[in-house]
Scaffold this motif. Sequence first.
Motif, PDB file in Angstrom:
ATOM      1  N   CYS A 162      -0.205  -2.975   5.859  1.00 36.39           N
ATOM      2  CA  CYS A 162      -0.544  -2.276   4.631  1.00 36.39           C
ATOM      3  C   CYS A 162      -1.478  -3.178   3.846  1.00 36.39           C
ATOM      4  CB  CYS A 162       0.712  -1.950   3.820  1.00 36.39           C
ATOM      5  SG  CYS A 162       0.385  -1.214   2.198  1.00 36.39           S
ATOM      6  N   ALA A 163      -2.746  -2.832   3.856  1.00 37.48           N
ATOM      7  CA  ALA A 163      -3.763  -3.639   3.203  1.00 37.48           C
ATOM      8  C   ALA A 163      -4.089  -3.061   1.839  1.00 37.48           C
ATOM      9  CB  ALA A 163      -5.016  -3.712   4.061  1.00 37.48           C
ATOM     10  N   ALA A 164      -4.056  -3.902   0.835  1.00 39.04           N
ATOM     11  CA  ALA A 164      -4.357  -3.502  -0.534  1.00 39.04           C
ATOM     12  C   ALA A 164      -5.747  -3.977  -0.922  1.00 39.04           C
ATOM     13  CB  ALA A 164      -3.321  -4.063  -1.495  1.00 39.04           C
ATOM     14  N   SER A 165      -6.456  -3.122  -1.647  1.00 38.55           N
ATOM     15  CA  SER A 165      -7.811  -3.464  -2.052  1.00 38.55           C
ATOM     16  C   SER A 165      -7.845  -4.426  -3.223  1.00 38.55           C
ATOM     17  CB  SER A 165      -8.591  -2.193  -2.399  1.00 38.55           C
ATOM     18  OG  SER A 165      -7.984  -1.510  -3.485  1.00 38.55           O
ATOM     19  N   GLY A 166      -6.819  -4.416  -4.043  1.00 36.67           N
ATOM     20  CA  GLY A 166      -6.750  -5.274  -5.193  1.00 36.67           C
ATOM     21  C   GLY A 166      -5.998  -6.565  -4.908  1.00 36.67           C
ATOM     22  N   ARG A 167      -5.888  -7.378  -5.923  1.00 35.49           N
ATOM     23  CA  ARG A 167      -5.135  -8.609  -5.786  1.00 35.49           C
ATOM     24  C   ARG A 167      -3.662  -8.295  -5.598  1.00 35.49           C
ATOM     25  NH1 ARG A 167      -6.424 -12.636 -10.578  1.00 35.49           N
ATOM     26  NH2 ARG A 167      -4.886 -13.806  -9.335  1.00 35.49           N
ATOM     27  N   THR A 168      -3.020  -9.084  -4.771  1.00 32.99           N
ATOM     28  CA  THR A 168      -1.617  -8.826  -4.468  1.00 32.99           C
ATOM     29  C   THR A 168      -0.736  -8.915  -5.702  1.00 32.99           C
ATOM     30  OG1 THR A 168      -1.320 -11.146  -3.819  1.00 32.99           O
ATOM     31  CG2 THR A 168      -1.830  -9.559  -2.083  1.00 32.99           C
ATOM     32  N   ARG A 169      -1.095  -9.765  -6.628  1.00 31.18           N
ATOM     33  CA  ARG A 169      -0.301  -9.927  -7.840  1.00 31.18           C
ATOM     34  C   ARG A 169      -0.623  -8.902  -8.909  1.00 31.18           C
ATOM     35  NH1 ARG A 169       2.924 -14.257  -7.611  1.00 31.18           N
ATOM     36  NH2 ARG A 169       2.403 -15.889  -6.091  1.00 31.18           N
ATOM     37  N   SER A 170      -1.505  -7.978  -8.582  1.00 30.23           N
ATOM     38  CA  SER A 170      -1.758  -6.880  -9.500  1.00 30.23           C
ATOM     39  C   SER A 170      -0.592  -5.902  -9.541  1.00 30.23           C
ATOM     40  CB  SER A 170      -3.048  -6.146  -9.115  1.00 30.23           C
ATOM     41  OG  SER A 170      -4.175  -6.996  -9.238  1.00 30.23           O
ATOM     42  N   TYR A 171       0.245  -5.930  -8.508  1.00 30.70           N
ATOM     43  CA  TYR A 171       1.424  -5.089  -8.461  1.00 30.70           C
ATOM     44  C   TYR A 171       2.650  -5.942  -8.154  1.00 30.70           C
ATOM     45  CZ  TYR A 171      -0.452  -5.195  -3.708  1.00 30.70           C
ATOM     46  OH  TYR A 171      -1.005  -5.598  -2.519  1.00 30.70           O
ATOM     47  N   TYR A 172       3.796  -5.422  -8.512  1.00 36.57           N
ATOM     48  CA  TYR A 172       5.016  -6.197  -8.397  1.00 36.57           C
ATOM     49  C   TYR A 172       5.576  -6.208  -6.980  1.00 36.57           C
ATOM     50  CZ  TYR A 172       9.658  -7.996  -9.413  1.00 36.57           C
ATOM     51  OH  TYR A 172      10.804  -8.748  -9.432  1.00 36.57           O
ATOM     52  N   GLY A 173       5.558  -5.061  -6.343  1.00 37.92           N
ATOM     53  CA  GLY A 173       6.139  -4.978  -5.025  1.00 37.92           C
ATOM     54  C   GLY A 173       5.467  -3.958  -4.136  1.00 37.92           C
ATOM     55  N   THR A 174       5.662  -4.131  -2.849  1.00 42.39           N
ATOM     56  CA  THR A 174       5.145  -3.220  -1.843  1.00 42.39           C
ATOM     57  C   THR A 174       6.274  -2.855  -0.892  1.00 42.39           C
ATOM     58  OG1 THR A 174       2.948  -4.240  -1.966  1.00 42.39           O
ATOM     59  CG2 THR A 174       3.423  -2.860  -0.050  1.00 42.39           C
ATOM     60  N   GLY A 175       6.312  -1.607  -0.502  1.00 41.77           N
ATOM     61  CA  GLY A 175       7.373  -1.172   0.385  1.00 41.77           C
ATOM     62  C   GLY A 175       6.901  -0.177   1.412  1.00 41.77           C
ATOM     63  N   TRP A 176       7.779   0.069   2.358  1.00 47.38           N
ATOM     64  CA  TRP A 176       7.540   1.042   3.402  1.00 47.38           C
ATOM     65  C   TRP A 176       8.577   2.146   3.330  1.00 47.38           C
ATOM     66  CZ3 TRP A 176       3.365   1.112   6.536  1.00 47.38           C
ATOM     67  CH2 TRP A 176       2.626  -0.063   6.661  1.00 47.38           C
ATOM     68  N   PHE A 177       8.097   3.360   3.453  1.00 49.88           N
ATOM     69  CA  PHE A 177       8.936   4.535   3.579  1.00 49.88           C
ATOM     70  C   PHE A 177       8.531   5.280   4.838  1.00 49.88           C
ATOM     71  CE2 PHE A 177       8.851   3.427  -0.833  1.00 49.88           C
ATOM     72  CZ  PHE A 177      10.139   3.675  -1.293  1.00 49.88           C
TER      73      PHE A 177
END
Length: 124
Positions: free
Chosen positions: A22-37
């Motif tokens: 799961c690749a994010a375009s923004g900085r990783t610290r721009s969001y608190y968490g990442t998950g999978w559903f």
Amino acid sequence: QVQLVESGGGLVQAGASLRLSCAASGRTRSYYGTGWFRQAPGKEREFVAAITWTGAMTYYADSVKDRFTISRHSAKNTVYLQMNSLKPEDTAIYYCAADLHRVPNDPNIQYDYWGQGTQVTVSI
């Protein structure tokens, strides 16, 4: 502005392994968490795994806790889901979700960002 792109799905036989990204375009610290559903035909969306970017706290569904591993690579703005010992019941579309303030670990909550999904099919 955060965009999520999943990859790594495919068709495998039971017992095989896959690694989802799961690749994010923004900085990783721009969001608190990442998950999978994941969501299988005829079933509700269910939580699979999640990780926070501050402290790398991890969360797993009981059904995958002993088989799947979630991790993050900050420099790549990417979260991985290593799936081992795959079972036919793992067959589903897997979605990546991220949130600015919450850990995406509850299938009843609509989080801030979602990817397009990647298909995982496990044959018998």
